[in-house]
Motif scaffolding. Sequence first.
Motif, PDB file in Angstrom:
ATOM      1  N   UNK A  61      24.825  53.052  59.550  1.00  0.00           N
ATOM      2  CA  UNK A  61      25.877  52.863  60.249  1.00  0.00           C
ATOM      3  C   UNK A  61      26.325  51.455  59.236  1.00  0.00           C
ATOM      4  N   UNK A  62      27.349  52.103  58.675  1.00  0.00           N
ATOM      5  CA  UNK A  62      27.813  50.812  58.111  1.00  0.00           C
ATOM      6  C   UNK A  62      29.905  50.130  58.116  1.00  0.00           C
ATOM      7  N   UNK A  63      29.481  49.235  58.390  1.00  0.00           N
ATOM      8  CA  UNK A  63      30.450  48.153  58.868  1.00  0.00           C
ATOM      9  C   UNK A  63      31.633  47.401  57.959  1.00  0.00           C
ATOM     10  N   UNK A  64      32.491  47.079  58.096  1.00  0.00           N
ATOM     11  CA  UNK A  64      33.839  46.199  56.959  1.00  0.00           C
ATOM     12  C   UNK A  64      33.142  44.637  57.356  1.00  0.00           C
ATOM     13  N   UNK A  65      32.986  44.514  57.121  1.00  0.00           N
ATOM     14  CA  UNK A  65      33.046  43.127  57.230  1.00  0.00           C
ATOM     15  C   UNK A  65      34.606  41.935  56.880  1.00  0.00           C
ATOM     16  N   UNK A  66      34.408  42.382  55.633  1.00  0.00           N
ATOM     17  CA  UNK A  66      36.345  41.673  55.245  1.00  0.00           C
ATOM     18  C   UNK A  66      36.215  42.413  53.553  1.00  0.00           C
ATOM     19  N   UNK A  67      37.248  42.634  53.697  1.00  0.00           N
ATOM     20  CA  UNK A  67      37.972  43.742  52.568  1.00  0.00           C
ATOM     21  C   UNK A  67      38.374  42.080  52.043  1.00  0.00           C
ATOM     22  N   UNK A  68      37.748  42.139  50.766  1.00  0.00           N
ATOM     23  CA  UNK A  68      38.420  40.920  49.794  1.00  0.00           C
ATOM     24  C   UNK A  68      39.483  41.399  49.119  1.00  0.00           C
ATOM     25  N   UNK A  69      40.049  42.314  49.266  1.00  0.00           N
ATOM     26  CA  UNK A  69      41.956  42.949  48.725  1.00  0.00           C
ATOM     27  C   UNK A  69      42.596  41.901  49.131  1.00  0.00           C
ATOM     28  N   UNK A  70      42.195  41.610  49.685  1.00  0.00           N
ATOM     29  CA  UNK A  70      42.958  40.158  50.552  1.00  0.00           C
ATOM     30  C   UNK A  70      42.333  38.804  50.345  1.00  0.00           C
ATOM     31  N   UNK A  71      41.374  38.901  49.492  1.00  0.00           N
ATOM     32  CA  UNK A  71      41.254  37.386  49.027  1.00  0.00           C
ATOM     33  C   UNK A  71      41.193  37.064  47.308  1.00  0.00           C
ATOM     34  N   UNK A  72      42.055  38.312  47.073  1.00  0.00           N
ATOM     35  CA  UNK A  72      42.273  38.418  45.065  1.00  0.00           C
ATOM     36  C   UNK A  72      43.135  37.162  44.435  1.00  0.00           C
ATOM     37  N   UNK A  73      42.810  36.683  43.765  1.00  0.00           N
ATOM     38  CA  UNK A  73      43.753  35.634  43.299  1.00  0.00           C
ATOM     39  C   UNK A  73      43.886  35.917  41.472  1.00  0.00           C
ATOM     40  N   UNK A  74      45.266  35.111  41.123  1.00  0.00           N
ATOM     41  CA  UNK A  74      44.987  35.522  39.386  1.00  0.00           C
ATOM     42  C   UNK A  74      45.393  33.649  38.809  1.00  0.00           C
ATOM     43  N   UNK A  75      45.071  33.890  37.711  1.00  0.00           N
ATOM     44  CA  UNK A  75      45.418  32.849  36.917  1.00  0.00           C
ATOM     45  C   UNK A  75      46.841  32.905  36.082  1.00  0.00           C
ATOM     46  N   UNK A  76      47.380  31.948  36.442  1.00  0.00           N
ATOM     47  CA  UNK A  76      49.268  31.709  35.924  1.00  0.00           C
ATOM     48  C   UNK A  76      49.331  30.327  34.898  1.00  0.00           C
ATOM     49  N   UNK A  77      50.221  30.098  35.256  1.00  0.00           N
ATOM     50  CA  UNK A  77      49.919  28.944  34.417  1.00  0.00           C
ATOM     51  C   UNK A  77      49.963  27.426  34.938  1.00  0.00           C
ATOM     52  N   UNK A  78      49.983  28.176  36.490  1.00  0.00           N
ATOM     53  CA  UNK A  78      50.326  26.850  37.421  1.00  0.00           C
ATOM     54  C   UNK A  78      48.705  26.982  37.916  1.00  0.00           C
ATOM     55  N   UNK A  79      47.989  27.048  37.422  1.00  0.00           N
ATOM     56  CA  UNK A  79      46.579  27.680  37.555  1.00  0.00           C
ATOM     57  C   UNK A  79      46.445  28.960  38.411  1.00  0.00           C
ATOM     58  N   UNK A  80      45.235  28.384  39.612  1.00  0.00           N
ATOM     59  CA  UNK A  80      44.639  30.251  41.075  1.00  0.00           C
ATOM     60  C   UNK A  80      46.164  29.963  41.615  1.00  0.00           C
ATOM     61  N   UNK A  81      46.374  31.435  41.518  1.00  0.00           N
ATOM     62  CA  UNK A  81      47.148  31.795  42.603  1.00  0.00           C
ATOM     63  C   UNK A  81      46.591  32.774  43.482  1.00  0.00           C
ATOM     64  N   UNK A  82      47.169  33.612  45.107  1.00  0.00           N
ATOM     65  CA  UNK A  82      47.009  33.949  45.352  1.00  0.00           C
ATOM     66  C   UNK A  82      47.670  35.483  45.476  1.00  0.00           C
ATOM     67  N   UNK A  83      46.555  36.463  45.214  1.00  0.00           N
ATOM     68  CA  UNK A  83      47.146  38.000  44.676  1.00  0.00           C
ATOM     69  C   UNK A  83      48.145  38.842  46.571  1.00  0.00           C
ATOM     70  N   UNK A  84      49.393  38.076  46.423  1.00  0.00           N
ATOM     71  CA  UNK A  84      50.172  38.917  47.350  1.00  0.00           C
ATOM     72  C   UNK A  84      51.112  39.881  47.594  1.00  0.00           C
ATOM     73  N   UNK A  85      51.992  39.791  45.907  1.00  0.00           N
ATOM     74  CA  UNK A  85      52.433  40.829  46.053  1.00  0.00           C
ATOM     75  C   UNK A  85      52.098  42.297  44.730  1.00  0.00           C
ATOM     76  N   UNK A  86      51.189  42.893  44.740  1.00  0.00           N
ATOM     77  CA  UNK A  86      50.633  43.816  44.358  1.00  0.00           C
ATOM     78  C   UNK A  86      51.464  44.767  44.080  1.00  0.00           C
ATOM     79  N   UNK A  87      52.695  45.112  44.438  1.00  0.00           N
ATOM     80  CA  UNK A  87      53.669  46.172  44.354  1.00  0.00           C
ATOM     81  C   UNK A  87      53.812  45.885  42.303  1.00  0.00           C
ATOM     82  N   UNK A  88      53.804  44.522  41.942  1.00  0.00           N
ATOM     83  CA  UNK A  88      55.188  44.446  40.938  1.00  0.00           C
ATOM     84  C   UNK A  88      53.772  43.487  39.669  1.00  0.00           C
ATOM     85  N   UNK A  89      52.316  43.590  40.473  1.00  0.00           N
ATOM     86  CA  UNK A  89      51.514  43.132  39.912  1.00  0.00           C
ATOM     87  C   UNK A  89      51.430  44.167  38.199  1.00  0.00           C
ATOM     88  N   UNK A  90      51.230  42.821  37.225  1.00  0.00           N
ATOM     89  CA  UNK A  90      50.620  43.523  35.628  1.00  0.00           C
ATOM     90  C   UNK A  90      50.002  42.729  34.520  1.00  0.00           C
TER      91      UNK A  90
END
Length: 137
Positions: free
Chosen positions: A21-50
């Motif tokens: 029996x397998x249950x998804x407890x949390x989809x971590x894709x929703x918790x992704x973040x990236x480093x930018x000049x302003x620090x750590x930012x959540x990855x909200x718009x995956x469409x244009x992420x490069x």
Amino acid sequence: MIRILTIFLLLQLSAEAATIDTTVVRNLNEDWYFVDNDGYLPLIDKTNYQKSTIHFTLKEKEYEGKSLLLKSSDPVSVFLNNDLALILKGTRLLSIDSLQGLYQSDLRFTLYNKNLNVFNLTTQVLSISTADSAPLS
């Protein structure tokens, strides 16, 4: 013929007696973040992420007894607390408890590929248990 039929029935009964029996407890894709000049930012718009990396963190003891599913159709370097942990292509299931035992802290993951395509990545916390599928009495 009867011997083959008996073996088949026994295998079928044992397969039905205990299922996974397998249950998804949390989809971590929703918790992704990236480093930018302003620090750590959540990855909200995956469409244009490069960029070439994404990050996510599992807080210490937050997912005891659970497993981490990592899936990628492209090769991805997986870093755990800044150490190269594995090269992922396909699917990996990792015990969060085992990782916590090794690192004794929050687990900070970085996924890297020079041409990272976030739509080819899956990161999930799973609860996996053996379920008895015998009829309820």
